[in-house]
Scaffold this motif. Structure first.
Motif, short mmCIF file in Angstrom:
data_model
loop_
_atom_site.label_atom_id
_atom_site.label_comp_id
_atom_site.label_asym_id
_atom_site.label_seq_id
_atom_site.Cartn_x
_atom_site.Cartn_y
_atom_site.Cartn_z
N CYS A 1 57.07 40.93 32.00
CA CYS A 1 56.01 41.02 33.16
C CYS A 1 56.36 42.36 33.98
O CYS A 1 55.38 42.83 34.27
CB CYS A 1 56.01 39.73 33.67
SG CYS A 1 55.45 38.45 32.95
N GLU A 2 57.54 42.52 34.50
CA GLU A 2 57.85 43.71 35.03
C GLU A 2 57.72 44.98 34.58
O GLU A 2 56.92 45.83 35.27
CB GLU A 2 59.31 43.52 35.56
CG GLU A 2 59.81 44.56 36.60
CD GLU A 2 60.98 44.00 37.45
OE1 GLU A 2 61.72 45.19 37.80
OE2 GLU A 2 61.62 42.97 37.07
N ARG A 3 57.97 45.01 33.35
CA ARG A 3 57.55 46.38 32.59
C ARG A 3 56.18 46.49 32.46
O ARG A 3 55.46 47.64 32.68
CB ARG A 3 58.46 46.32 31.34
CG ARG A 3 58.05 47.59 30.59
CD ARG A 3 58.79 49.04 31.27
NE ARG A 3 58.55 50.11 30.59
CZ ARG A 3 58.34 51.55 31.13
NH1 ARG A 3 58.17 51.31 32.34
NH2 ARG A 3 58.10 52.45 30.17
N ALA A 4 55.62 45.52 32.10
CA ALA A 4 54.03 45.42 31.93
C ALA A 4 53.16 46.04 33.34
O ALA A 4 52.19 46.98 33.32
CB ALA A 4 53.42 44.39 31.63
N ALA A 5 53.62 45.65 34.30
CA ALA A 5 53.08 45.86 35.74
C ALA A 5 53.57 47.32 35.88
O ALA A 5 52.54 48.00 36.60
CB ALA A 5 53.87 44.79 36.62
N GLU A 6 54.56 47.78 35.88
CA GLU A 6 55.01 48.93 35.93
C GLU A 6 54.26 50.19 35.17
O GLU A 6 53.62 51.31 35.78
CB GLU A 6 56.66 49.22 35.55
CG GLU A 6 57.04 50.70 36.02
CD GLU A 6 58.56 50.77 35.54
OE1 GLU A 6 58.81 51.88 35.15
OE2 GLU A 6 59.16 49.67 35.47
N ARG B 1 43.99 48.09 44.51
CA ARG B 1 44.07 49.40 44.40
C ARG B 1 44.74 49.95 43.27
O ARG B 1 44.31 49.37 42.04
CB ARG B 1 44.38 49.96 45.72
CG ARG B 1 43.36 49.68 46.85
CD ARG B 1 43.51 50.65 48.18
NE ARG B 1 42.48 50.04 49.30
CZ ARG B 1 41.35 50.59 49.21
NH1 ARG B 1 41.14 51.56 48.24
NH2 ARG B 1 40.56 50.57 50.14
N LYS B 2 45.68 50.69 43.36
CA LYS B 2 46.43 51.28 42.28
C LYS B 2 47.82 50.32 42.24
O LYS B 2 48.73 50.67 41.22
CB LYS B 2 46.88 52.80 42.57
CG LYS B 2 45.78 53.61 42.98
CD LYS B 2 44.98 54.08 41.82
CE LYS B 2 43.98 55.11 42.19
NZ LYS B 2 43.33 55.80 41.04
N GLU B 3 47.91 49.31 42.81
CA GLU B 3 48.93 48.34 42.32
C GLU B 3 48.50 47.29 41.39
O GLU B 3 47.43 46.73 41.32
CB GLU B 3 49.71 47.95 43.75
CG GLU B 3 50.05 49.12 44.75
CD GLU B 3 51.12 49.76 44.13
OE1 GLU B 3 52.06 49.37 43.42
OE2 GLU B 3 51.51 50.99 44.90
N SER C 1 50.49 50.11 36.42
CA SER C 1 50.46 50.91 37.84
C SER C 1 50.67 52.59 37.38
O SER C 1 49.90 53.22 38.30
CB SER C 1 51.51 50.35 38.54
OG SER C 1 51.46 49.15 39.25
N GLU C 2 51.37 52.82 36.58
CA GLU C 2 51.50 54.29 36.39
C GLU C 2 50.00 54.78 35.87
O GLU C 2 49.75 56.03 36.23
CB GLU C 2 52.56 54.41 35.26
CG GLU C 2 54.07 54.26 35.95
CD GLU C 2 55.18 54.25 34.85
OE1 GLU C 2 54.56 54.60 33.48
OE2 GLU C 2 56.07 54.30 34.95
N ASN C 3 49.43 53.77 35.10
CA ASN C 3 48.25 54.48 34.34
C ASN C 3 47.25 54.44 35.53
O ASN C 3 46.27 55.55 35.42
CB ASN C 3 48.08 53.66 33.56
CG ASN C 3 48.60 54.01 32.04
OD1 ASN C 3 48.14 55.01 31.17
ND2 ASN C 3 49.68 53.57 31.74
N LEU C 4 47.28 53.36 36.30
CA LEU C 4 46.32 53.43 37.37
C LEU C 4 46.38 54.60 38.20
O LEU C 4 45.35 55.20 38.73
CB LEU C 4 46.37 52.00 38.30
CG LEU C 4 45.74 50.94 37.89
CD1 LEU C 4 46.24 49.71 38.61
CD2 LEU C 4 44.20 51.03 37.83
N MET C 5 47.45 55.03 38.67
CA MET C 5 47.77 56.43 39.29
C MET C 5 47.11 57.49 38.73
O MET C 5 46.60 58.42 39.50
CB MET C 5 49.16 56.69 39.73
CG MET C 5 49.89 55.46 40.49
SD MET C 5 49.24 55.47 42.25
CE MET C 5 49.71 57.16 42.81
N GLU C 6 47.07 57.55 37.33
CA GLU C 6 46.49 58.62 36.81
C GLU C 6 45.01 58.83 36.46
O GLU C 6 44.21 59.71 36.32
CB GLU C 6 47.20 58.82 35.39
CG GLU C 6 48.57 59.15 35.38
CD GLU C 6 49.13 59.25 34.13
OE1 GLU C 6 48.36 59.27 32.88
OE2 GLU C 6 50.24 59.24 33.92
N THR C 7 44.44 57.48 36.79
CA THR C 7 42.90 57.36 36.67
C THR C 7 42.17 57.65 38.17
O THR C 7 42.75 57.76 39.04
CB THR C 7 42.41 56.09 36.11
OG1 THR C 7 42.77 54.91 37.33
CG2 THR C 7 43.19 55.69 35.16
#
Length: 556
Positions: free
Chosen positions: A433-438, A549-551, A441-447
């Motif tokens: 779960c922790e890696r999936a969330a990470e 938001r992006k989290e 979030s990284e992809n959300l920052m790019e969109t």
């Protein structure tokens, strides 16, 4: 009253009048041209704002022909009531009228061929003057242009030669009309032969507009002012009328009064507010105008459908390459600005009119300039700081907002297709779960986000990332148990895994875990896993995914 047909795609003034199409009277453009007396007038306006129709109207008004003037084409128009001073200019001049829009070709050779064809047609249109030339050399040269056999170098001065022939015949200088002058330049930039095209257009313009004693006056139209150093070299007689200028502002696009008259003619007064939201919002100088192309298409849609809905007609008129370029090159700050614009906010940028397509790569501000002058942004206010003009800008209307959203979605999909998302897939299939969330979030920052961070946005975002998960079947909002889980992943064989994902949106960062737990309870309460077990799946993973938001947070 009989309702007139609308001129969809008809930009010939004579045809509109003779065939009885609905015409929004823009003939006072003629009065302003006569009053202001610019020798070379460059009008820059967005695509589909009536430039070509206005050029056709100018040709029929000013052009001298054997049968007299075209008075019958202007009966009842505003210019005929402006006074004898203006009416007396009708039919006085030879007119050269060419359009460069056909030069939108894949390579320089094809673009130059289209220019030759356009020039040949105009020489042929004036073929009567060829027999009156006083030398065999000139007559032969004229014939080479009509036949398309002139040497490439001769085309650089073709318009100057034709205007000299016409002046010698008519006794007055020629009016030169050049429509869509920047189409070949934009096309050449995106197809990598920009320098060749700049050289060609510069030579053509210099001979026709700068060193031409046979020129009476000229009107040139396009979307952008390409800098003097690039195209209009040494053209001291050039008057540029951009969307920032108050002069001529009401002659391109429809004013509110003109829109109200059209709606009354077609009995569509109740659509006034919808039309305002979708197609208004442009500001030329201090004048608010509507997009004429979209408005005409929307009004025309009621001919067959009394319940027609507004559509983004303007988005289909060009490739929107500049918007895509902005989105493709967007860094984090630009992404935030695009998000703000889509959500109805404003941005403030320095504006300068002397730009070239080559400048597009130099700074992000130049791209904002291109978007502003081509109609993708509108002016809210402006201020002068030192020698720099700063313009506060916003998205003009719902139609243009659609273009931004569509470009954003395409951009994200293309970026996703190129990404290696195997780590995300492994995380969901292995319970990390922790890696999936990470990764999420990284992809959300790019969109670039919009829709006010609604659940549907995050649903589309996550489904888009998971759609290429390899051998797994991805189901979205399918019936399962007593409801519809947001996303289900299934291995084709029941011996493999199945994954249930429920999405929630948190109002604060601190609420992320609460929303994850709420999503997991929903999966249990509505028995989303029962149909999967009935199919034979035994290895079933269940995830609650929450976003703020992006989290992102993921719990299983």
């Amino acid at each position: 009253m009989e309702r007139k047909p609308l001129p969809i795609g008809v930009d010939n003034y004579k045809k509109i009048i003779e065939k009885g199409y609905y015409y929004v009277d823009k003939t006072l453009l003629i009065k302003d041209l006569i009053d202001l007396r610019g020798e070379v007038n460059l009008f820059t306006r967005p695509r589909r704002f009536g430039k070509t129709l206005n050029m056709s109207m100018l040709r029929y008004f000013f052009e001298k022909n054997d049968s007299g003037d075209n008075r019958e084409l202007f009966a009842g128009t505003k210019i005929m009531g402006a006074g004898e001073r203006y009416v007396s200019e009708m039919g006085r001049y030879p007119v050269i009228s060419i359009s460069l829009k056909s030069m939108k070709q894949a390579d320089y050779g094809k673009a130059f061929y289209c220019l030759k064809e356009e020039i040949a047609r105009e020489f042929e249109r004036h073929s009567a003057v060829a027999e009156k030339l006083n030398s065999a050399e000139k007559r032969n040269k004229y014939k080479r242009f009509t036949d398309g056999t002139a040497d490439p170098e001769e085309y650089l001065t073709a318009l100057q030669f034709l205007s000299e022939c016409l002046k010698n015949d008519c006794g007055t200088g020629a009016v030169i009309l050049i429509d869509e002058y920047d189409v070949p330049l934009e096309n050449a930039f995106f197809n990598d032969f920009y320098s060749e095209m700049v050289s060609l257009i510069r030579s053509l313009f210099e001979s026709a507009l700068k060193t031409n004693a046979a020129l009476e006056f000229a009107v040139v139209t396009g979307c952008l002012r390409i800098s003097k150093e690039s195209i209009f070299t040494g053209l001291n007689n050039l008057v540029v009328i951009s969307i920032l200028d108050s002069s001529y502002a009401e002659h391109f696009g429809f004013t509110q009064d003109e829109v109200d008259q059209m709606l009354a003619h077609y009995g569509l007064e109740d659509k006034r507010e919808t039309i305002r939201q979708w197609y208004d919002g442009y500001r030329f100088g201090q004048t608010e105008v509507y997009n004429p192309w979209s408005l005409i298409n929307y009004v025309n849609s009621f001919y067959k459908n009394a319940n027609a809905l507004p559509r983004p007609y303007w988005s289909n008129t060009s490739s929107n390459s500049i918007v895509r370029t902005l989105v493709d090159r967007a860094d984090l700050s630009v992404k935030q600005e695009i998000e703000a614009l889509i959500e109805g906010g404003t941005i403030t940028k320095p504006i300068h009119e002397d730009i070239t397509y080559e400048d597009m790569d130099s700074t992000q501000d130049n791209l904002w300039n291109f978007l502003f002058f081509t109609g993708y942004l509108k002016k809210i206010s402006e201020r002068l700081e030192g020698e720099t003009i700063y313009v506060e800008m916003a998205v003009p209307n719902s139609e243009v907002r659609y273009i931004y959203k569509n470009s954003v979605l395409q951009w994200f999909e293309k970026r996703t297709e190129k990404k290696d998302l195997s780590s995300l897939y492994e995380s969901f299939l292995n319970g990390d779960c922790e890696r999936a969330a990470e990764i999420l979030s990284e992809n959300l920052m790019e969109t670039i986000s919009f829709y006010d961070y609604q659940e549907s946005y995050y649903h589309g975002f996550l489904a888009g990332l998971l759609k290429n998960i390899g051998s797994y079947i991805v189901l979205s909002n399918r019936e399962s148990g007593n409801g519809r889980p947001d996303i289900i992943l299934k291995y084709p064989s029941v011996r493999g895994k199945a994954v249930i994902i429920e999405i929630k949106v948190a109002k604060t960062y601190q609420e992320l875990e609460t929303k994850c737990n709420e999503a997991l309870r929903q999966i249990e309460d509505r028995k989303y896993e029962e149909p999967l077990r009935q199919e034979g799946y035994s290895d079933i993973l269940k995830y609650g995914v929450s976003f703020y938001r992006k989290e992102c947070m993921v719990k299983s």
